[in-house]
Structure formats: C-alpha cells, structure tokens
Design a protein around this motif. Structure first.
Motif, PDB file in Angstrom:
ATOM      1  N   GLN A  90      25.024 -15.985 -17.885  1.00  0.00           N
ATOM      2  CA  GLN A  90      26.101 -16.544 -17.079  1.00  0.00           C
ATOM      3  C   GLN A  90      26.080 -18.065 -17.123  1.00  0.00           C
ATOM      4  O   GLN A  90      27.142 -18.711 -17.100  1.00  0.00           O
ATOM      5  N   ILE A 123      27.943 -19.056 -20.086  1.00  0.00           N
ATOM      6  CA  ILE A 123      29.377 -18.845 -19.870  1.00  0.00           C
ATOM      7  C   ILE A 123      29.960 -19.974 -19.026  1.00  0.00           C
ATOM      8  O   ILE A 123      31.028 -20.517 -19.317  1.00  0.00           O
ATOM      9  N   ASP A 124      29.240 -20.331 -17.977  1.00  0.00           N
ATOM     10  CA  ASP A 124      29.706 -21.427 -17.109  1.00  0.00           C
ATOM     11  C   ASP A 124      29.816 -22.734 -17.881  1.00  0.00           C
ATOM     12  O   ASP A 124      30.744 -23.532 -17.659  1.00  0.00           O
ATOM     13  N   VAL A 169      30.293  -8.855 -21.337  1.00  0.00           N
ATOM     14  CA  VAL A 169      30.961  -9.697 -20.347  1.00  0.00           C
ATOM     15  C   VAL A 169      32.115  -8.893 -19.769  1.00  0.00           C
ATOM     16  O   VAL A 169      32.867  -8.246 -20.509  1.00  0.00           O
ATOM     17  N   LYS A 223      32.504 -12.593 -16.471  1.00  0.00           N
ATOM     18  CA  LYS A 223      31.148 -12.660 -15.924  1.00  0.00           C
ATOM     19  C   LYS A 223      30.184 -11.868 -16.798  1.00  0.00           C
ATOM     20  O   LYS A 223      30.522 -10.803 -17.309  1.00  0.00           O
ATOM     21  N   ALA A 224      28.982 -12.391 -16.960  1.00  0.00           N
ATOM     22  CA  ALA A 224      27.951 -11.681 -17.703  1.00  0.00           C
ATOM     23  C   ALA A 224      27.707 -10.317 -17.059  1.00  0.00           C
ATOM     24  O   ALA A 224      27.712 -10.192 -15.833  1.00  0.00           O
ATOM     25  N   ASN A 254      20.714 -11.852 -17.251  1.00  0.00           N
ATOM     26  CA  ASN A 254      22.145 -11.940 -16.960  1.00  0.00           C
ATOM     27  C   ASN A 254      22.486 -13.297 -16.344  1.00  0.00           C
ATOM     28  O   ASN A 254      23.524 -13.891 -16.650  1.00  0.00           O
ATOM     29  N   ALA A 255      21.608 -13.790 -15.494  1.00  0.00           N
ATOM     30  CA  ALA A 255      21.829 -15.102 -14.881  1.00  0.00           C
ATOM     31  C   ALA A 255      21.816 -16.200 -15.940  1.00  0.00           C
ATOM     32  O   ALA A 255      22.616 -17.152 -15.877  1.00  0.00           O
TER      33      ALA A 255
END
Length: 447
Positions: A440, A443-444, A234, A238-239, A436-437
């Motif tokens: 993310q 993470i969001d 990260v 962001k990833a 990666n999406a």
C-alpha cells in the motif's frame, strides 16, 4: 555485433537511488514520431547505426545470427548489448533515469515494468508508428497479434512494446505416473492436490509438486492461485494480498510446496521447477510455457515423451491464466527512433516469428501457430492446444500493478516464500497483513 554485459557494476545503492528519484526524473511525454512521407521504404534510414539493449531470455542468439539479413534489407547496422535478466532489471531503470540515449531499442515486460515506466515517461508510445503507412511496412499486419497479445503490449491503453514471446501458465505433469495411479487428469486445485498426495513418494525420489520459491519469482505462478481463489493484488485502489481469499490462495500455494515439494523449494529460482521435473524428481509443476523444448528433448530430459500438459487448475472463480511476455520497445530518449522502429518491425515480423516458432519458440503471432509447416511438424500438439486455449481464456494479472514492479513483486512474493516453509495460516495472515501495508505504501507513492 553482440556485447555480453556480465558486470554487476550498477551498485544496489545506485539502483535504489534511481527508484527513489524516478518519480521526479521526468521523461518523454507523448509519441515523438519521426517525420516521414511517401511510401514505406526499408532503406529510409540507410547508413544509421543503432544499439539494442535487452536481457538474454533465449531470443538473443537467434536475432544476433540474422543481423546481417537486417543490415542488407535496411542498411542499418545493429549492436546488441545483453545481460542476464536480473542484471538487466537492475540497470535499465538507472539508465532511463539518467535519460541515456546510448541505446535505441530496449526490452520491457509491461506486467512488471508498466506502472513505473509509464509514470516516469520511459515509454515511447507506438500506436502512431503502427498507424503511419510511411513508417510501417504494409506487410507488417499488426492484427496478426491476437487481441489478448495486443492488450499485453499496452499500458494505460497505449501500445508501448511489441512482444517477442507469448507467456501463459499451465500445468506440466507426468502422464506415466498419473496412469500408474489410475487417475484422470485433475481439473481443480483439490483434484491436483489429491493426485500429488497419491503419487508423492520421497523414498523413491518422486515429489508431488515443484514451484518457484524465491520471493519475487513466486508471483508469476501464484497469480493462477490468487485469482482462481477470487483474490486480487489490488482492489478498489487498495492493496489486497491479505484478504481472506488471498490468504486461502497463499495457504494452498504453501501447502503444495511444503508438503509435496522437493527439499530446498524456498530457494527455487524460476528455471528450477522445470529442471527438477526434467530430472524425474517431480510429478507436476505450474509455470509458464517456455520449457517444452527442453522437457521433450531426450538429451536434456529424463521424462521426454512422458509429459502431459493441462490448463491451470480451476477454483471458485474459474481458471486464471494470464498473457504476458518480453517485448521490444523504443527508448524515448533515443535520437534514432525511426531506425529503432524499423528494427522492431523486422525483429517481430511474421517471417522471424514463423522461423522461431519452428524451433519451439512461443510466438505471439497467430500466423506462426497457424502455419501449415508448423502444424504438419508440431512435435507437441497437446501443448499447442493447451497454450492456445489458455490465451483465449486469460484474464489474471501476473504481478501486482504497482510501481516499481520488481519491488512490488518482492513485497508480495515474500508471503509465498514463507508459506512454502509450512507455516500456519495465522502466520501467513500476519505476514500478509505486514506485506500488504508495504505494498500500500508503494501504491500511495504512485498517486
């Protein structure tokens, strides 16, 4: 008393449900230190009974065999419930989501569990316990855990566990094969790959490298590639597993395994590279420091006495080992936290650590490594030197700092798994972007 929890009765649907509900489960907030005054007394909780729920990672039998000592010292009786690591990782979040008080002590691996457990209030902070002279033995010496180890016990600057082991990655290699090839011990990724290319001889049953292949297991050894190649899990919130540096690292990991690895490497679980090495099938493997006793045991290993140990390879951003490990923690929903902390102190004491170190256990306490008895009888001083140097320079993150940790490992690790199939860089890049999406998205969801 030891209870083996061999059931997989917590269905996958329940686990996913627990992970979904975790964000709104609500948990303990802050440290709920029991009231205590006066001098420390091992008998303070005489007559209580606690349950310890942990995965069987090797230390269970040793602790279980000494429980009578603990009961004699404290008057506290202990029931140990253990299961395999995979089953443990599945069931613990379910039980914590249900705010279960059926167990008082649990195990955690902060590198994996930290973000999720901290967010959901599943940790009992321990700093106030350590600082409380009424609850903590004057002989406990928390500073005996080195700075790097103490950092590995923390999440968000709070101590949440006391490690029972000290993991760090290193290179295991065959000294005899390297000598026969007329090569010095490699230092960089390029030098290790060149050595493997020279020694790799499938016709004679010798392969260049072994690595973990199962998706969520690959992140552990891969971290030494990622950070040395100047990548990160990260970056700026962001990833970042699809950056150019990260893809360079994925490509190298995949090439090592696909070009120089044994058949079936994509299915290798975490013990398999060491097993392949012990059978004489592999020149080198990169993994954690938990295999030395078996590798040097002539009853278990065909390469005993031929094993070399080296720091993880050097890349553009240097060497990138980590410090991590399993440790004991207090269930924040327990009604017996004082007795639980008493057990933690005893199970992670200098005496227990010293005795386990003499059996080859990777103790997190400096005193265990520095003891005259260990140093006089150290069967693998080269290994000791490499491990201690590795922990001094450790800086990498073993896993994505994303909750839930197991799911984050699975998402990122799929890139490593597919890379081992020998796919092209473009295919690695496409998969890394896709994963990666997904990372993310986790993470969001944390915010």
């Amino acid at each position: 008393m030891l209870i083996r929890n061999t059931k997989r009765a917590w269905a996958a649907g329940a686990v996913l449900g627990a992970l979904t509900l975790a964000g709104c489960a609500g948990g303990a907030t802050g440290s709920d230190v029991p009231d205590a005054s006066g001098e420390f007394d091992w008998k303070r909780y005489d007559g209580e009974s606690i349950r310890v729920y942990i995965p069987d990672t090797g230390q269970v039998e040793t602790i279980t065999s000494r429980l009578d000592e603990f009961t004699e010292l404290t008057g506290i009786t202990v029931e140990i419930e253990s299961s395999d690591v995979t089953g443990y990782r599945q069931t613990l979040p379910v039980r914590l989501t249900a705010r279960s008080s059926e167990f008082d002590v649990m195990a955690t691996f902060p590198e994996v569990d930290g973000p999720q457990f901290s967010k959901n209030g599943w940790y009992e902070p321990l700093d106030d316990y350590v600082a409380n002279a009424s609850l903590t033995s004057p002989d406990y010496d928390f500073e005996d855990f080195g700075e790097g180890v103490r950092n590995a016990m923390q999440v968000n600057d709070e101590t949440v566990t006391v490690l029972w082991e000290m993991q760090t990655p290193l290179m295991y290699y065959r000294k005899d094969l390297l000598e026969e090839a007329g090569l010095d011990v490699p230092q960089t990724f390029e030098e290790w790959e060149a050595a493997a290319a020279t020694i790799h001889n499938p016709a004679e049953g010798v392969y260049g490298f072994a690595l973990r292949g199962i998706a969520y297991q690959t992140t552990t050894p891969f971290s030494a590639f990622l950070h040395a190649y100047c990548g990160a899990w990260v970056e700026d919130g962001k990833a970042a597993i699809d950056t150019e540096n990260a893809v360079d690292a994925w490509e190298t990991y995949g090439r090592w395994g696909s070009q120089y690895g044994p058949p079936g490497i994509t299915g290798f679980d975490w013990p398999v590279p060491a097993q392949q090495f012990a059978q004489g099938n592999v020149f080198a493997f990169l993994d954690i420091n938990l295999f030395v006793s078996d590798l040097e045991d002539p009853n278990e290993s065909t390469v005993a006495g031929k094993v070399g140990y080296a720091l993880v390879p050097e890349g553009e951003c240097g060497r990138a080992p980590f410090i991590g490990g399993w440790g004991y923690a207090i269930n924040p929903f327990s009604a017996k936290k004082g007795a639980a902390w008493t057990f933690l102190q005893w199970a992670t004491s200098a005496e227990i650590n010293h005795d386990m170190k003499l059996t080859g256990w990777p103790s997190p306490r400096s005193s265990a490594w520095e003891s005259a008895e260990f140093q006089a009888n150290d069967p693998t001083p080269e290994f000791t030197q490499v491990v201690l140097e590795s922990t001094q320079i450790a800086w990498a993150r073993m896993n994505p700092p994303v909750a839930p940790g197991v799911e984050a490992r699975e998402i990122a690790g799929l890139v490593g798994n597919k890379s081992l199939e020998g796919v092209s860089r473009d295919e690695i890049q496409a998969l890394a972007t896709q994963q990666n999406a997904q990372l993310q998205g986790l993470i969001d969801a944390m915010s």
